[in-house]
Design a protein around this motif. Structure first.
Motif, PDB file in Angstrom:
ATOM      1  N   GLU A 122      32.702  32.337  72.097  1.00  0.00           N
ATOM      2  CA  GLU A 122      33.075  31.563  70.868  1.00  0.00           C
ATOM      3  C   GLU A 122      32.742  32.835  69.647  1.00  0.00           C
ATOM      4  OE1 GLU A 122      34.959  28.943  69.277  1.00  0.00           O
ATOM      5  OE2 GLU A 122      33.633  27.897  70.776  1.00  0.00           O
ATOM      6  N   GLY A 123      33.807  32.974  68.883  1.00  0.00           N
ATOM      7  CA  GLY A 123      33.452  34.228  67.904  1.00  0.00           C
ATOM      8  C   GLY A 123      33.912  35.328  68.027  1.00  0.00           C
ATOM      9  N   GLN A 124      34.182  35.424  69.501  1.00  0.00           N
ATOM     10  CA  GLN A 124      34.886  36.886  69.840  1.00  0.00           C
ATOM     11  C   GLN A 124      36.355  36.885  69.318  1.00  0.00           C
ATOM     12  OE1 GLN A 124      35.597  38.236  73.713  1.00  0.00           O
ATOM     13  NE2 GLN A 124      33.276  37.800  74.749  1.00  0.00           N
ATOM     14  N   PRO A 125      36.661  38.286  68.783  1.00  0.00           N
ATOM     15  CA  PRO A 125      37.984  38.228  68.054  1.00  0.00           C
ATOM     16  C   PRO A 125      39.303  37.890  69.267  1.00  0.00           C
ATOM     17  CG  PRO A 125      37.029  40.427  68.055  1.00  0.00           C
ATOM     18  CD  PRO A 125      35.945  39.192  68.536  1.00  0.00           C
ATOM     19  N   ARG A 126      39.154  38.330  70.423  1.00  0.00           N
ATOM     20  CA  ARG A 126      40.004  38.125  71.400  1.00  0.00           C
ATOM     21  C   ARG A 126      40.147  36.818  71.788  1.00  0.00           C
ATOM     22  NH1 ARG A 126      39.746  40.743  76.257  1.00  0.00           N
ATOM     23  NH2 ARG A 126      37.195  41.307  76.143  1.00  0.00           N
ATOM     24  N   TYR A 127      39.532  35.502  71.469  1.00  0.00           N
ATOM     25  CA  TYR A 127      39.267  34.343  71.861  1.00  0.00           C
ATOM     26  C   TYR A 127      39.751  33.405  70.658  1.00  0.00           C
ATOM     27  CZ  TYR A 127      37.748  29.847  73.230  1.00  0.00           C
ATOM     28  OH  TYR A 127      37.652  28.566  73.532  1.00  0.00           O
ATOM     29  N   GLN A 128      40.455  32.459  70.866  1.00  0.00           N
ATOM     30  CA  GLN A 128      40.693  31.396  69.794  1.00  0.00           C
ATOM     31  C   GLN A 128      40.907  30.092  70.595  1.00  0.00           C
ATOM     32  OE1 GLN A 128      44.369  32.184  67.459  1.00  0.00           O
ATOM     33  NE2 GLN A 128      42.689  32.413  65.799  1.00  0.00           N
ATOM     34  N   PHE A 129      40.462  29.035  69.957  1.00  0.00           N
ATOM     35  CA  PHE A 129      40.853  27.637  70.436  1.00  0.00           C
ATOM     36  C   PHE A 129      41.580  26.770  69.671  1.00  0.00           C
ATOM     37  CE2 PHE A 129      39.363  23.201  70.007  1.00  0.00           C
ATOM     38  CZ  PHE A 129      39.856  22.687  71.460  1.00  0.00           C
ATOM     39  N   VAL A 130      42.402  25.908  70.094  1.00  0.00           N
ATOM     40  CA  VAL A 130      43.068  24.994  69.292  1.00  0.00           C
ATOM     41  C   VAL A 130      43.071  23.471  70.002  1.00  0.00           C
ATOM     42  CG1 VAL A 130      45.246  25.764  70.134  1.00  0.00           C
ATOM     43  CG2 VAL A 130      45.146  24.398  67.883  1.00  0.00           C
ATOM     44  N   LYS A 131      42.745  22.728  69.463  1.00  0.00           N
ATOM     45  CA  LYS A 131      42.902  21.206  69.910  1.00  0.00           C
ATOM     46  C   LYS A 131      44.339  20.538  69.861  1.00  0.00           C
ATOM     47  CE  LYS A 131      40.624  16.752  69.666  1.00  0.00           C
ATOM     48  NZ  LYS A 131      39.744  15.790  69.139  1.00  0.00           N
ATOM     49  N   GLY A 132      44.605  20.465  71.008  1.00  0.00           N
ATOM     50  CA  GLY A 132      46.004  19.845  71.088  1.00  0.00           C
ATOM     51  C   GLY A 132      46.143  19.256  72.666  1.00  0.00           C
ATOM     52  N   SER A 133      47.325  18.318  72.562  1.00  0.00           N
ATOM     53  CA  SER A 133      47.636  17.979  74.003  1.00  0.00           C
ATOM     54  C   SER A 133      48.777  18.447  74.383  1.00  0.00           C
ATOM     55  CB  SER A 133      47.929  16.451  73.879  1.00  0.00           C
ATOM     56  OG  SER A 133      48.536  16.075  75.226  1.00  0.00           O
ATOM     57  N   ILE A 134      49.055  18.645  75.834  1.00  0.00           N
ATOM     58  CA  ILE A 134      50.464  19.337  76.351  1.00  0.00           C
ATOM     59  C   ILE A 134      51.301  18.251  76.328  1.00  0.00           C
ATOM     60  CG2 ILE A 134      49.151  21.207  77.703  1.00  0.00           C
ATOM     61  CD1 ILE A 134      49.531  19.616  80.105  1.00  0.00           C
ATOM     62  N   CYS A 135      51.032  16.831  76.104  1.00  0.00           N
ATOM     63  CA  CYS A 135      51.872  15.740  76.137  1.00  0.00           C
ATOM     64  C   CYS A 135      52.572  15.934  74.592  1.00  0.00           C
ATOM     65  CB  CYS A 135      51.431  14.610  76.366  1.00  0.00           C
ATOM     66  SG  CYS A 135      50.745  14.529  78.048  1.00  0.00           S
ATOM     67  N   ASP A 136      52.343  16.541  73.625  1.00  0.00           N
ATOM     68  CA  ASP A 136      52.643  16.684  72.353  1.00  0.00           C
ATOM     69  C   ASP A 136      53.866  17.852  72.204  1.00  0.00           C
ATOM     70  OD1 ASP A 136      53.219  17.231  69.720  1.00  0.00           O
ATOM     71  OD2 ASP A 136      51.214  16.746  68.997  1.00  0.00           O
ATOM     72  N   ALA A 137      55.147  17.340  72.574  1.00  0.00           N
ATOM     73  CA  ALA A 137      56.065  18.530  72.660  1.00  0.00           C
ATOM     74  C   ALA A 137      56.116  19.264  71.251  1.00  0.00           C
ATOM     75  CB  ALA A 137      57.355  18.035  72.944  1.00  0.00           C
ATOM     76  N   GLU A 138      56.251  18.643  70.399  1.00  0.00           N
ATOM     77  CA  GLU A 138      56.302  19.528  68.996  1.00  0.00           C
ATOM     78  C   GLU A 138      55.167  20.603  68.812  1.00  0.00           C
ATOM     79  OE1 GLU A 138      56.190  18.719  64.417  1.00  0.00           O
ATOM     80  OE2 GLU A 138      56.282  16.835  65.983  1.00  0.00           O
ATOM     81  N   PHE A 139      53.861  20.044  69.120  1.00  0.00           N
ATOM     82  CA  PHE A 139      52.742  20.821  68.965  1.00  0.00           C
ATOM     83  C   PHE A 139      52.965  22.345  70.161  1.00  0.00           C
ATOM     84  CE2 PHE A 139      48.625  21.903  70.579  1.00  0.00           C
ATOM     85  CZ  PHE A 139      47.907  22.358  69.376  1.00  0.00           C
ATOM     86  N   VAL A 140      53.457  21.833  71.267  1.00  0.00           N
ATOM     87  CA  VAL A 140      53.182  22.909  72.424  1.00  0.00           C
ATOM     88  C   VAL A 140      54.427  23.794  72.010  1.00  0.00           C
ATOM     89  CG1 VAL A 140      54.038  23.169  74.891  1.00  0.00           C
ATOM     90  CG2 VAL A 140      52.389  21.279  74.189  1.00  0.00           C
ATOM     91  N   ASP A 141      55.616  23.311  71.345  1.00  0.00           N
ATOM     92  CA  ASP A 141      56.830  24.393  71.200  1.00  0.00           C
ATOM     93  C   ASP A 141      56.264  25.207  69.889  1.00  0.00           C
ATOM     94  OD1 ASP A 141      59.485  24.972  71.420  1.00  0.00           O
ATOM     95  OD2 ASP A 141      59.405  24.421  69.203  1.00  0.00           O
ATOM     96  N   GLU A 142      55.565  24.700  69.219  1.00  0.00           N
ATOM     97  CA  GLU A 142      54.740  25.438  67.981  1.00  0.00           C
ATOM     98  C   GLU A 142      54.044  26.269  68.295  1.00  0.00           C
ATOM     99  OE1 GLU A 142      52.791  24.349  63.921  1.00  0.00           O
ATOM    100  OE2 GLU A 142      54.130  22.981  64.609  1.00  0.00           O
ATOM    101  N   ALA A 143      53.136  26.151  69.222  1.00  0.00           N
ATOM    102  CA  ALA A 143      52.101  26.986  69.722  1.00  0.00           C
ATOM    103  C   ALA A 143      52.697  28.026  70.618  1.00  0.00           C
ATOM    104  CB  ALA A 143      51.226  26.296  70.685  1.00  0.00           C
ATOM    105  N   LEU A 144      53.645  27.794  71.172  1.00  0.00           N
ATOM    106  CA  LEU A 144      54.443  28.875  72.201  1.00  0.00           C
ATOM    107  C   LEU A 144      55.237  29.646  71.142  1.00  0.00           C
ATOM    108  CD1 LEU A 144      55.493  27.249  75.519  1.00  0.00           C
ATOM    109  CD2 LEU A 144      53.820  28.890  75.115  1.00  0.00           C
ATOM    110  N   GLY A 145      55.697  29.112  70.005  1.00  0.00           N
ATOM    111  CA  GLY A 145      56.730  30.025  69.085  1.00  0.00           C
ATOM    112  C   GLY A 145      55.550  31.129  68.588  1.00  0.00           C
TER     113      GLY A 145
END
Ligand code: NAD
Ligand code: TYD
Length: 343
Positions: free
Chosen positions: A48-71
């Motif tokens: 946690e806190g390393q510049p090469r690592y980030q976290f985002v909370k969300g579900s792979i069942c949320d198509a809009e969210f997943v698409d936005e993340a992959l964007g």
């Protein structure tokens, strides 16, 4: 390499992220996890806190969210996100179908639309069903899943295969045997038995205890996945295993010996419904092609794991009490619907 890891707050995903960040100095990781009961950000407190690592909370069942993340643009996606416990799937299969099947389809579809150059679907030997006393699963073994969990993983594998065949989506499937090691949720056999034994509580051994599993240390699994991601062939499936078949009762005795506790803590309980008798993996393809070889023997790996649980009692006590779920709110605040951040 920018890598999206889904389900990275769970047991294998968190070990994989730590392994990747340590081994590949050029890679950055976004961890996308729904934080179900099995997701625990404390597993990654050290990165946690390393510049090469980030976290985002969300579900792979949320198509809009997943698409936005992959964007945001990724060189690879590694999908660990799943409901993973057989006994829970026997109680209620719905969440298994939602995440393991529908969620994987949503992820495959987003990878296709966003032209992700590589996707790794992390699967299990349980899709092959149960073996008799002889023989091992190869990549050619027929799929014959017996539990709702295994059926949901087999469905996901078939979808991945179909996306390769139909759209040439550059997807690879890995199928590992049972894992053990640090940060495994103590509902699974080995950490449940270690933590119960540490508390002098009974070890609930299903049926006659002669069911056989092939055990792989999670570090060996993570290195295999890293190599598959780098050098695996698109559209292929790779079995991962370490020739460490053990009967459950022998594992239970080893755990007790490792802790200096008496065998009488073993309690034979009613068998699991539809309990698969034996799993064993032939990992020859992976060993020859990548190449890859496991570093841990089962006895050494188990002892190291027992010591880890002894040293990290506060971690598993918080998990068993459910307190670990507060970590996200302390670290990230109570955001209603966090969006992926770029960078
Ligand atoms: P785990 O249960 O410890 O972790 C699963 C993670 O996925 C958790 O962090 C959870 O919050 C997350 N998750 C669940 N649903 C999600 C969703 N809808 N969207 C985003 N995240 C979600 O599981 P594990 O033991 O680490 O297994 C990881 C993967 O490896 C699974 O796909 C499993 O089938 C596979 N696998 C596990 C083993 C094993 O022995 N544990 C062996 C072979 C394959
Ligand atoms: P588990 O860790 O649930 O993995 P899987 O079912 O996916 O192989 O179980 C491993 C083995 O241990 C399996 O044969 C079931 C057995 N088992 C017990 O005997 N008692 C338990 O409390 C649990 C959770 C599992």
């Amino acid at each position: 390499m920018r890598i999206l890891v889904t389900g990275g707050a769970g047991f294998i995903g968190s070990n994989f992220i730590r392994h990747l960040l340590a081994k590949d100095p050029d890679c950055t990781v976004l961890n996308l996890d729904k934080l179900t009961y099995a997701g625990n950000l404390e597993n990654l407190a050290d990165v946690e806190g390393q510049p090469r690592y980030q976290f985002v909370k969300g579900s792979i069942c949320d198509a809009e969210f997943v698409d936005e993340a992959l964007g945001m643009g990724f060189d690879a996606v590694v999908n660990f996100a799943a409901e993973s416990h057989v006994d829970r799937s026997i109680q209620d299969a719905r969440a298994f179908i939602e995440t393991n099947v529908l969620g994987t389809e949503i992820l495959l579809d987003a990878c296709r639309r966003r032209r992700v150059p590589r996707m790794l679907q992390v699967s299990t030997d349980e899709v092959y069903g149960s073996l008799g006393p002889r023989g091992r699963f190869t990549e050619q073994s027929p799929l014959s899943p017996n539990s709702p969990y295994a059926a949901s993983k087999a469905a996901a594998d078939l979808l991945a295969h179909a996306y390769f065949h139909t759209y040439r989506l550059p997807v690879i499937i890995s199928r590992s045997c049972n894992n053990y090691g640090p940060y495994q949720f103590p509902e699974k056999f080995i950490p449940l038995f270690i933590t119960n034994a540490l508390a002098d509580e009974p070890l609930p051994l299903y049926g006659d205890g002669l069911h056989v599993r092939d055990w792989l240390h999670v570090e060996d699994h993570c290195e295999a996945l890293r190599l598959i991601l780098k050098r695996g062939r698109e559209g292929e499936t790779y079995n991962i295993g370490s020739n460490s078949e053990r009967a459950n009762i022998d594992v239970a005795r080893l755990v007790l010996r490792g802790l200096g506790k008496p065998d009488r803590l073993i309690a034979h309980v009613t068998d699991r419904l539809g309990h698969d008798r034996r799993y064993a993996i032939d990992a020859g393809k992976l060993e020859r092609e990548l190449p890859w070889a496991p570093r841990y023997t089962f006895e050494a790996g188990l002892l190291e794991t027992i010591r880890w649980y002894q040293k990290n009692e506060s971690w598993w006590r918080r998990v068993k009490d459910g307190d670990y779920r507060q970590y996200y709110h302390r670290t990230y605040g109570d955001l209603a619907r966090p969006r992926p951040q770029s960078g």
